[in-house]
Every structure is written in structure tokens, then in C-alpha cells.
Scaffold this motif. Structure first.
Motif, short mmCIF file in Angstrom:
data_model
loop_
_atom_site.label_atom_id
_atom_site.label_comp_id
_atom_site.label_asym_id
_atom_site.label_seq_id
_atom_site.Cartn_x
_atom_site.Cartn_y
_atom_site.Cartn_z
N HIS A 11 0.86 -1.19 0.00
CA HIS A 11 0.00 0.00 0.00
C HIS A 11 0.89 1.24 0.00
O HIS A 11 0.89 2.03 0.96
CB HIS A 11 -0.92 0.01 1.22
CG HIS A 11 -1.74 -1.23 1.39
ND1 HIS A 11 -1.23 -2.41 1.90
CD2 HIS A 11 -3.04 -1.48 1.09
CE1 HIS A 11 -2.18 -3.33 1.92
NE2 HIS A 11 -3.29 -2.80 1.43
N PRO A 12 1.66 1.46 -1.07
CA PRO A 12 2.72 2.47 -1.05
C PRO A 12 2.30 3.91 -1.31
O PRO A 12 3.03 4.82 -0.96
CB PRO A 12 3.67 1.98 -2.16
CG PRO A 12 2.75 1.30 -3.14
CD PRO A 12 1.66 0.68 -2.32
N ARG A 13 1.17 4.11 -1.91
CA ARG A 13 0.82 5.47 -2.33
C ARG A 13 -0.31 6.03 -1.47
O ARG A 13 -1.39 6.36 -1.96
CB ARG A 13 0.44 5.48 -3.81
CG ARG A 13 1.59 5.10 -4.73
CD ARG A 13 1.18 5.14 -6.19
NE ARG A 13 2.29 4.78 -7.06
CZ ARG A 13 2.58 3.53 -7.39
NH1 ARG A 13 1.86 2.53 -6.90
NH2 ARG A 13 3.61 3.28 -8.19
N ARG A 14 -0.07 6.11 -0.21
CA ARG A 14 -1.06 6.66 0.71
C ARG A 14 -0.45 7.84 1.47
O ARG A 14 0.77 7.95 1.62
CB ARG A 14 -1.52 5.59 1.71
CG ARG A 14 -2.05 4.31 1.06
CD ARG A 14 -3.39 4.50 0.39
NE ARG A 14 -3.82 3.30 -0.30
CZ ARG A 14 -4.47 2.29 0.25
NH1 ARG A 14 -4.75 2.33 1.55
NH2 ARG A 14 -4.84 1.25 -0.46
N ARG A 15 -1.31 8.67 1.97
CA ARG A 15 -0.86 9.84 2.73
C ARG A 15 0.00 9.41 3.92
O ARG A 15 -0.36 8.53 4.68
CB ARG A 15 -2.10 10.61 3.22
CG ARG A 15 -1.80 11.79 4.13
CD ARG A 15 -3.02 12.67 4.27
NE ARG A 15 -4.18 11.94 4.76
CZ ARG A 15 -4.59 11.94 6.03
NH1 ARG A 15 -3.90 12.62 6.94
NH2 ARG A 15 -5.68 11.29 6.38
N GLY A 16 1.14 10.06 4.06
CA GLY A 16 1.99 9.85 5.23
C GLY A 16 2.98 8.70 5.15
O GLY A 16 3.69 8.45 6.12
N VAL A 17 3.08 7.99 4.01
CA VAL A 17 3.98 6.83 3.96
C VAL A 17 5.45 7.25 4.08
O VAL A 17 6.28 6.45 4.53
CB VAL A 17 3.76 5.98 2.69
CG1 VAL A 17 2.40 5.31 2.73
CG2 VAL A 17 3.94 6.81 1.43
N ARG A 18 5.80 8.47 3.70
CA ARG A 18 7.18 8.91 3.88
C ARG A 18 7.55 8.92 5.36
O ARG A 18 8.66 8.54 5.74
CB ARG A 18 7.37 10.31 3.28
CG ARG A 18 7.44 10.35 1.76
CD ARG A 18 7.83 11.74 1.28
NE ARG A 18 7.93 11.79 -0.17
CZ ARG A 18 8.29 12.87 -0.85
NH1 ARG A 18 8.58 14.00 -0.21
NH2 ARG A 18 8.35 12.83 -2.17
N GLN A 19 6.64 9.41 6.18
CA GLN A 19 6.90 9.42 7.63
C GLN A 19 7.01 7.98 8.15
O GLN A 19 7.87 7.68 8.98
CB GLN A 19 5.80 10.17 8.37
CG GLN A 19 5.96 10.15 9.89
CD GLN A 19 5.01 11.11 10.57
OE1 GLN A 19 5.31 12.29 10.70
NE2 GLN A 19 3.86 10.61 11.00
N LEU A 20 6.13 7.10 7.70
CA LEU A 20 6.20 5.71 8.10
C LEU A 20 7.56 5.10 7.75
O LEU A 20 8.19 4.43 8.59
CB LEU A 20 5.08 4.91 7.44
CG LEU A 20 4.95 3.42 7.78
CD1 LEU A 20 3.50 2.97 7.67
CD2 LEU A 20 5.82 2.54 6.88
N ARG A 21 8.04 5.35 6.54
CA ARG A 21 9.33 4.80 6.12
C ARG A 21 10.46 5.36 6.95
O ARG A 21 11.44 4.67 7.25
CB ARG A 21 9.54 5.10 4.63
CG ARG A 21 8.61 4.35 3.71
CD ARG A 21 8.67 4.91 2.30
NE ARG A 21 7.68 4.28 1.41
CZ ARG A 21 7.28 4.80 0.26
NH1 ARG A 21 7.78 5.97 -0.14
NH2 ARG A 21 6.39 4.16 -0.48
N ALA A 22 10.37 6.64 7.32
CA ALA A 22 11.41 7.24 8.16
C ALA A 22 11.40 6.67 9.57
O ALA A 22 12.45 6.55 10.21
CB ALA A 22 11.22 8.76 8.20
N ALA A 23 10.22 6.31 10.06
CA ALA A 23 10.10 5.81 11.43
C ALA A 23 10.56 4.37 11.56
O ALA A 23 11.10 3.98 12.61
CB ALA A 23 8.65 5.94 11.91
N LEU A 24 10.35 3.56 10.54
CA LEU A 24 10.61 2.13 10.65
C LEU A 24 12.01 1.79 11.15
O LEU A 24 12.15 0.97 12.08
CB LEU A 24 10.34 1.44 9.30
CG LEU A 24 8.92 0.95 9.07
CD1 LEU A 24 8.77 0.38 7.67
CD2 LEU A 24 8.53 -0.10 10.11
N PRO A 25 13.08 2.35 10.59
CA PRO A 25 14.41 1.96 11.09
C PRO A 25 14.73 2.49 12.48
O PRO A 25 15.74 2.09 13.07
CB PRO A 25 15.36 2.58 10.04
CG PRO A 25 14.59 3.70 9.44
CD PRO A 25 13.16 3.24 9.43
#
Length: 320
Positions: free
Chosen positions: A174-188
Motif C-alpha cells: 500500500h505504497p501510495r497513501r498519505r503519510g507513507v514517507r513518515q512511516l518509512r522514516a520511522a521504521l528503522p
């Protein structure tokens, strides 16, 4: 909507028809948290009841999401701020995930319009809510900032209802949803060893202060193998431990135990910096304290140190 498989009586007329008198409804035995909905004022878990109230007045096809879904699945720290709201503060509304065409306008409820897949829905305690991975996906991408995203992610991982790998896989689908950049930054930045939101916030302050990766809730021993204590955050190269002191640390018994533990750690050459909720609010000053303590420890005499640590097995997602 339904709770525990039964329709919830919510209209005054329904309750009167079932035998509840008007005098009872107007007494302190009953309350009306939502317009047109009455329930008993006696509850065992006010936070869960707040969620149940929303389910009772919400649409049949709504699914509880966000902090409320996490709470229902056992993540006690994610209570929407209702556990300890404090003066002048109110908790977050309950999130309902609803079909794209659905409109819900009620105080205390926010909606996320989305189409859920069958695997996105679980039913703990008889209430339909989003699964661990879906809950994390929504909370991390929709959090107010990166810090709050990491706090939510740490809580979810620590409780074991999902893992960083599962969150990453869900995001990939589900890559093209609002806020996924923040999610990717938080994961590591997530660490399942973090035991509370303040520990997560303190860990992020240490990162901002420029400290290297920290060990989280690590057991520390002397060289004879005797247990000295568990340190919230540890920078092993500098021999610097950081401890968050919540309100319960001020209780006499806990405070006494903390003092004895800290004396044992320092007697074996480990330095401890203590941080409180007030310190977390004054981020600039606290970052300065951490940087100063860390800088001083880099030039210490290590010959007298008699401590060692045994890092726990790293969970998926790593630490800071």
C-alpha cells in the motif's frame, strides 16, 4: 454497530421499553456520552468503555482503528491520552475506519475512509478493529510527527501485536497513501525493547544529541557476574546510562530501590543521567545535558570500570 455480537440499546425509548425508568435515566446511575445513547455510569475500564460507546453509535460497517484498536489488543500505553489527560487536556477521539462513501459526524469520533481487506480486521473482545499491521500502518503514517510515530511503533512492537517486518510488508503493498514517507522514516528507528513512550522520546532526544546507537533496557552485571540492574538506555562505549523517572519512581519504596541500584552501577564505573517529564518538555536543555555527560565520559579513566552488559536479542527493526 454491534458489540459482543449483540445490538446495543442506545435510544431512551428502547431503554424505557426494556424496563429502565425515566427516573433511573435521569439519576447518576446512567449517562449519555453521545446524543440519543444512554448506558450505565458504572464501568470497570473507562477507556475501553469510551471505545464501546463509539461502536454503539457508529455505523455497522465501521471498524475501530488507531490508538483504540491498539488498546483493545492489549497496548495499554496507547490509550489516546485518556488514561492521564491532565489539566486542560483532553484525549484523542476514537478513529473509525469506514468505507469511502460513508460519512460520520459525531463528537469524539474521527473517520478514515478506506477499503479494508479481510486480513485487515480482527475481533478482540468482540469488537471489530484493525489488525496489528494495519493499525501500525495507519498510526505511523498519520501521527503528528516522527517522534509520535516512533512512540506508537515502539509500543506496538513491544506488545507483540505486529513487527517491523510486517509493517514494512504492508506498506510495500500500500505504497501510495498519505503519510507513507513518515512511516518509512520511522521504521528503522523502532525498537521493541522500549518499555514506555517516555523511553522512546528520550531515545530520540539522544539521537538528536548525536549519541551513537543505544542499547535499550539492557541488563548490567559486575565482572563477577552479579546482576546490578537494568538500564533504560545505555551507550556502552562511553559507559553512560540514561534513566527515565516517571511519577511512580517518586514512591518511597521505588525511590529507595532506584537509589541502591544506581549506587551499585556507579560504584562499578557506570555513569547515570536521570530524566523526568519536565526534562522531556525542555528539549534543548536536556539535549545539552546529555551531550555534556557523554563528552565527559569519553575522556574518563576506564581502568577502574568493573561493569559489563549482556544485550538482549535484537528484535526486528533494530534500535537507535
Amino acid at each position: 454497530m454491534r458489540v459482543d455480537g449483540r445490538a446495543v440499546a442506545r435510544r431512551r425509548r428502547d431503554l424505557v421499553d426494556s424496563g429502565v425508568t425515566r427516573a433511573q435515566l435521569e439519576s447518576g446511575e446512567w449517562t449519555s456520552p453521545h446524543f440519543g445513547y444512554h448506558r450505565s455510569a458504572q464501568v470497570n475500564d473507562p477507556i475501553r468503555q469510551r471505545i464501546v460507546d463509539v461502536v454503539a453509535v457508529g455505523p455497522e460497517d465501521g471498524v475501530v482503528g488507531g490508538w483504540a484498536a491498539a488498546y483493545l489488543q492489549g497496548v495499554a500505553y496507547l490509550d489516546g491520552g485518556w488514561g492521564h489527560p491532565g489539566p486542560g487536556r483532553t484525549g484523542e477521539p476514537v478513529l473509525l475506519v469506514v468505507p469511502p462513501q460513508r460519512v460520520v459526524k459525531r463528537p469524539g469520533i474521527v473517520t478514515l475512509r478506506a477499503t479494508l481487506e479481510p486480513g485487515d480486521v480482527v475481533e478482540p473482545q468482540g469488537i471489530r478493529c484493525t489488525s496489528g499491521a494495519r493499525t501500525a500502518y495507519d498510526m505511523l503514517r498519520l501521527a503528528g510527527d516522527l517522534t509520535e510515530a516512533v512512540v506508537a511503533g515502539d509500543c506496538l512492537l513491544h506488545a507483540g501485536i505486529t513487527g517491523a517486518g510486517a509493517i514494512s510488508a504492508y506498506e510495500a503493498d500500500h505504497p501510495r497513501r498519505r503519510g507513507v514517507r513518515q512511516l518509512r522514516a520511522a521504521l528503522p528507528l523502532l525498537d521493541p525493547g522500549a518499555a514506555s513512550p517516555p523511553e522512546s522520546r528520550l531515545r530520540l532526544l539522544c539521537r538528536e544529541a548525536g549519541l551513537p546507537p543505544l542499547l535499550v533496557n539492557v541488563p548490567v552485571f559486575d565482572l563477577a557476574g552479579d546482576f546490578l540492574g537494568i538500564v533504560d538506555l545505555l551507550e556502552p562505549f562511553a559507559g553512560l546510562g540514561l534513566e527515565y523517572d516517571g511519577a511512580h519512581h517518586r514512591e518511597l519504596g521505588r525511590h529507595t530501590a532506584d537509589n541502591r541500584r544506581e549506587e551499585g552501577l556507579e560504584a562499578n564505573g557506570l555513569a547515570i543521567v536521570r530524566v523526568t517529564s519536565l526534562d522531556l518538555e525542555d528539549e534543548r536543555a536536556t539535549i545539552g545535558r546529555i551531550q555534556g555527560a557523554h563528552r565527559r565520559r569519553l575522556f574518563r579513566d576506564r581502568a577502574a570500570e568493573t561493569w559489563t552488559c549482556r544485550p538482549r536479542l535484537a528484535g526486528v527493526g533494530g534500535g537507535l
